[in-house]
Design a protein around this motif. Sequence first.
Motif, PDB file in Angstrom:
ATOM      1  N   LEU A  25     -21.506 -12.859 -17.014  1.00 15.29           N
ATOM      2  CA  LEU A  25     -21.188 -13.328 -15.663  1.00 15.29           C
ATOM      3  C   LEU A  25     -21.958 -14.599 -15.327  1.00 15.29           C
ATOM      4  N   PHE A  26     -23.242 -14.627 -15.638  1.00 20.31           N
ATOM      5  CA  PHE A  26     -24.041 -15.822 -15.355  1.00 20.31           C
ATOM      6  C   PHE A  26     -23.539 -17.027 -16.160  1.00 20.31           C
ATOM      7  N   GLU A  27     -23.166 -16.799 -17.403  1.00 19.63           N
ATOM      8  CA  GLU A  27     -22.661 -17.887 -18.244  1.00 19.63           C
ATOM      9  C   GLU A  27     -21.354 -18.452 -17.694  1.00 19.63           C
ATOM     10  N   LYS A  28     -20.501 -17.590 -17.183  1.00 19.35           N
ATOM     11  CA  LYS A  28     -19.209 -18.033 -16.644  1.00 19.35           C
ATOM     12  C   LYS A  28     -19.370 -18.726 -15.298  1.00 19.35           C
ATOM     13  N   GLY A  29     -20.419 -18.383 -14.578  1.00 21.07           N
ATOM     14  CA  GLY A  29     -20.744 -19.092 -13.346  1.00 21.07           C
ATOM     15  C   GLY A  29     -20.230 -18.449 -12.068  1.00 21.07           C
ATOM     16  N   LEU A  30     -20.439 -19.174 -10.991  1.00 16.90           N
ATOM     17  CA  LEU A  30     -20.174 -18.671  -9.644  1.00 16.90           C
ATOM     18  C   LEU A  30     -18.717 -18.260  -9.445  1.00 16.90           C
ATOM     19  N   ASP A  31     -17.776 -19.052  -9.935  1.00 18.49           N
ATOM     20  CA  ASP A  31     -16.366 -18.706  -9.732  1.00 18.49           C
ATOM     21  C   ASP A  31     -16.020 -17.343 -10.316  1.00 18.49           C
ATOM     22  N   LYS A  32     -16.527 -17.049 -11.513  1.00 19.02           N
ATOM     23  CA  LYS A  32     -16.267 -15.754 -12.156  1.00 19.02           C
ATOM     24  C   LYS A  32     -16.928 -14.626 -11.358  1.00 19.02           C
ATOM     25  N   ILE A  33     -18.149 -14.855 -10.923  1.00 14.57           N
ATOM     26  CA  ILE A  33     -18.852 -13.834 -10.138  1.00 14.57           C
ATOM     27  C   ILE A  33     -18.097 -13.555  -8.846  1.00 14.57           C
ATOM     28  N   LEU A  34     -17.649 -14.601  -8.172  1.00 17.99           N
ATOM     29  CA  LEU A  34     -16.889 -14.426  -6.926  1.00 17.99           C
ATOM     30  C   LEU A  34     -15.574 -13.698  -7.172  1.00 17.99           C
ATOM     31  N   GLU A  40     -13.556  -6.212  -7.073  1.00 17.59           N
ATOM     32  CA  GLU A  40     -14.217  -4.935  -6.783  1.00 17.59           C
ATOM     33  C   GLU A  40     -14.043  -4.535  -5.320  1.00 17.59           C
ATOM     34  N   THR A  41     -14.020  -5.501  -4.430  1.00 11.41           N
ATOM     35  CA  THR A  41     -13.789  -5.208  -3.015  1.00 11.41           C
ATOM     36  C   THR A  41     -12.415  -4.589  -2.817  1.00 11.41           C
ATOM     37  N   THR A  42     -11.421  -5.168  -3.463  1.00 12.96           N
ATOM     38  CA  THR A  42     -10.062  -4.627  -3.381  1.00 12.96           C
ATOM     39  C   THR A  42     -10.005  -3.220  -3.960  1.00 12.96           C
ATOM     40  N   GLU A  43     -10.697  -2.996  -5.067  1.00 13.64           N
ATOM     41  CA  GLU A  43     -10.713  -1.668  -5.683  1.00 13.64           C
ATOM     42  C   GLU A  43     -11.388  -0.640  -4.786  1.00 13.64           C
ATOM     43  N   VAL A  44     -12.398  -1.049  -4.016  1.00 13.76           N
ATOM     44  CA  VAL A  44     -13.033  -0.133  -3.052  1.00 13.76           C
ATOM     45  C   VAL A  44     -12.018   0.282  -1.987  1.00 13.76           C
ATOM     46  N   VAL A  45     -11.266  -0.671  -1.487  1.00  9.88           N
ATOM     47  CA  VAL A  45     -10.270  -0.376  -0.454  1.00  9.88           C
ATOM     48  C   VAL A  45      -9.236   0.617  -0.980  1.00  9.88           C
ATOM     49  N   ILE A  46      -8.755   0.385  -2.182  1.00 11.08           N
ATOM     50  CA  ILE A  46      -7.754   1.283  -2.767  1.00 11.08           C
ATOM     51  C   ILE A  46      -8.359   2.667  -3.029  1.00 11.08           C
ATOM     52  N   ILE A  56     -16.866   6.358  -4.941  1.00 11.85           N
ATOM     53  CA  ILE A  56     -18.278   6.222  -5.303  1.00 11.85           C
ATOM     54  C   ILE A  56     -18.428   5.252  -6.476  1.00 11.85           C
ATOM     55  N   SER A  57     -17.589   5.397  -7.467  1.00 13.71           N
ATOM     56  CA  SER A  57     -17.635   4.539  -8.639  1.00 13.71           C
ATOM     57  C   SER A  57     -17.357   3.078  -8.288  1.00 13.71           C
ATOM     58  N   GLU A  58     -16.358   2.860  -7.460  1.00 15.95           N
ATOM     59  CA  GLU A  58     -15.999   1.484  -7.092  1.00 15.95           C
ATOM     60  C   GLU A  58     -17.046   0.840  -6.178  1.00 15.95           C
ATOM     61  N   VAL A  59     -17.650   1.618  -5.296  1.00 20.37           N
ATOM     62  CA  VAL A  59     -18.723   1.073  -4.455  1.00 20.37           C
ATOM     63  C   VAL A  59     -19.917   0.690  -5.332  1.00 20.37           C
ATOM     64  N   ALA A  60     -20.197   1.494  -6.350  1.00 20.29           N
ATOM     65  CA  ALA A  60     -21.278   1.155  -7.286  1.00 20.29           C
ATOM     66  C   ALA A  60     -20.967  -0.159  -8.011  1.00 20.29           C
ATOM     67  N   ASP A  61     -19.722  -0.322  -8.454  1.00 16.00           N
ATOM     68  CA  ASP A  61     -19.321  -1.571  -9.113  1.00 16.00           C
ATOM     69  C   ASP A  61     -19.474  -2.763  -8.179  1.00 16.00           C
ATOM     70  N   LEU A  62     -19.018  -2.613  -6.946  1.00 18.13           N
ATOM     71  CA  LEU A  62     -19.122  -3.695  -5.972  1.00 18.13           C
ATOM     72  C   LEU A  62     -20.578  -4.044  -5.689  1.00 18.13           C
TER      73      LEU A  62
END
Length: 103
Positions: A25-34, A40-46, A56-62
Motif C-alpha cells: 500500500l505504501f509503495e502504491k501511494g496515497l491514491d491506492k490507500i484512498l 472498505e467503507t462500501t463493504e461496511v455499509v453492505i 465485524i470483519s469489514e469494520v476491522a478491514d476499514l
Amino acid sequence: MLNDLYDEIKLRKEQPKEGSYTNYLFEKGLDKILKKVGEETTEVVIAAKNDERELISEVADLTYHLLVLLAEKNIPLSAIQTELQNREGKLSTTRDRKEISDL
C-alpha cells in the motif's frame, strides 16, 4: 490494540518488509490507500445489512486501512484521540447538521 497496530504500520513504513501488504500500500501511494479506504467503507455499509460477523470483519478491514492512511499522511493516532476528546460532552443537535441532500 489500535495503538499497537498503528505502531506496526508505521514500522512497516520506516522499515519495509518484503511481501508485506502494508508495504504494498505504501509503495502504491496515497491514491491506492484512498481507493482501499473507499472500498472498505462500501463493504461496511453492505455488511451492516447482512450478518454481524461480516460487519465485524469489514469494520476491522476499514480500521486497518484508515490507520494506513493516517501513517501515510504522518498523522499520529493521538491526534484522532485528542479530536474525539475535544468533542466529548459537546451538545450536538440535528439542527447543527447539514441535511444529507446538502452533502
